[in-house]
Design a protein around this motif. Structure first.
Motif, mmCIF file in Angstrom:
data_model
loop_
_atom_site.group_PDB
_atom_site.id
_atom_site.type_symbol
_atom_site.label_atom_id
_atom_site.label_comp_id
_atom_site.label_asym_id
_atom_site.label_seq_id
_atom_site.Cartn_x
_atom_site.Cartn_y
_atom_site.Cartn_z
ATOM 1 N N ALA A 70 0.883 -1.178 -0.103
ATOM 2 C CA ALA A 70 0.077 -0.096 0.049
ATOM 3 C C ALA A 70 0.839 1.322 -0.032
ATOM 4 N N VAL A 117 1.261 4.981 1.245
ATOM 5 C CA VAL A 117 0.710 5.570 2.610
ATOM 6 C C VAL A 117 1.181 7.378 2.351
ATOM 7 N N THR A 125 -3.861 11.619 6.554
ATOM 8 C CA THR A 125 -3.171 10.151 6.030
ATOM 9 C C THR A 125 -3.980 9.700 5.084
ATOM 10 N N THR A 153 -4.218 6.191 2.331
ATOM 11 C CA THR A 153 -3.531 5.033 1.969
ATOM 12 C C THR A 153 -4.185 4.595 0.543
#
Length: 132
Positions: A83, A85, A97, A99
């Motif tokens: 992933a 981020v 954040t 993701t």
């Protein structure tokens, strides 16, 4: 002792609340989910663009800063497992954040947006995108 107390006080309040209208505008900006999302590889990085907005260029592993209405954001992007981020940190105040994780079972893209602010519970929105 006293010097530490004075230093802490000189930094200002840890929790400064924006007005309701300002907070609402900020959260709408951060958490509004684009109907379409375009991710494109560009050299070592990625361009991420949603619903006609300007593309953001992300180079994983290369931090940078941005100054905006909320202050100075330290922006970091890294691969965590499979992933991507992307985090924006405003020091002791706010952090955001995002993701981006490709789901192997159905090839959808799961995008998770999180907002952390002093005095508020964590806000998290998950969106699923299908390739068209």
């Amino acid at each position: 002792g006293r010097i530490e107390v004075e230093m802490e006080r000189s930094l200002g309040p840890i929790h400064d609340r924006p007005g309701r209208a300002a907070l609402r505008s900020e959260l709408l900006l951060r958490l509004t989910v684009p109907q379409k999302l375009n991710l494109e590889g560009r050299g070592e990085g990625l361009a991420i663009q949603g619903d006609g907005s300007l593309a953001r260029r992300i180079v994983p592993g290369t931090p940078h800063s941005r100054v905006d209405a909320n202050g100075t954001a330290k922006i970091r992007s890294n691969w965590k497992s499979s992933a991507l981020v992307v985090s924006e940190d405003y020091g002791r105040r706010n952090s955001y954040t995002e993701t981006y994780a490709l789901q192997r079972k159905d090839a959808t893209l799961l995008v998770t947006r999180e907002v952390r602010r002093p005095g508020m519970k964590l806000l998290r929105i998950r969106s699923v995108y299908r390739r068209i």
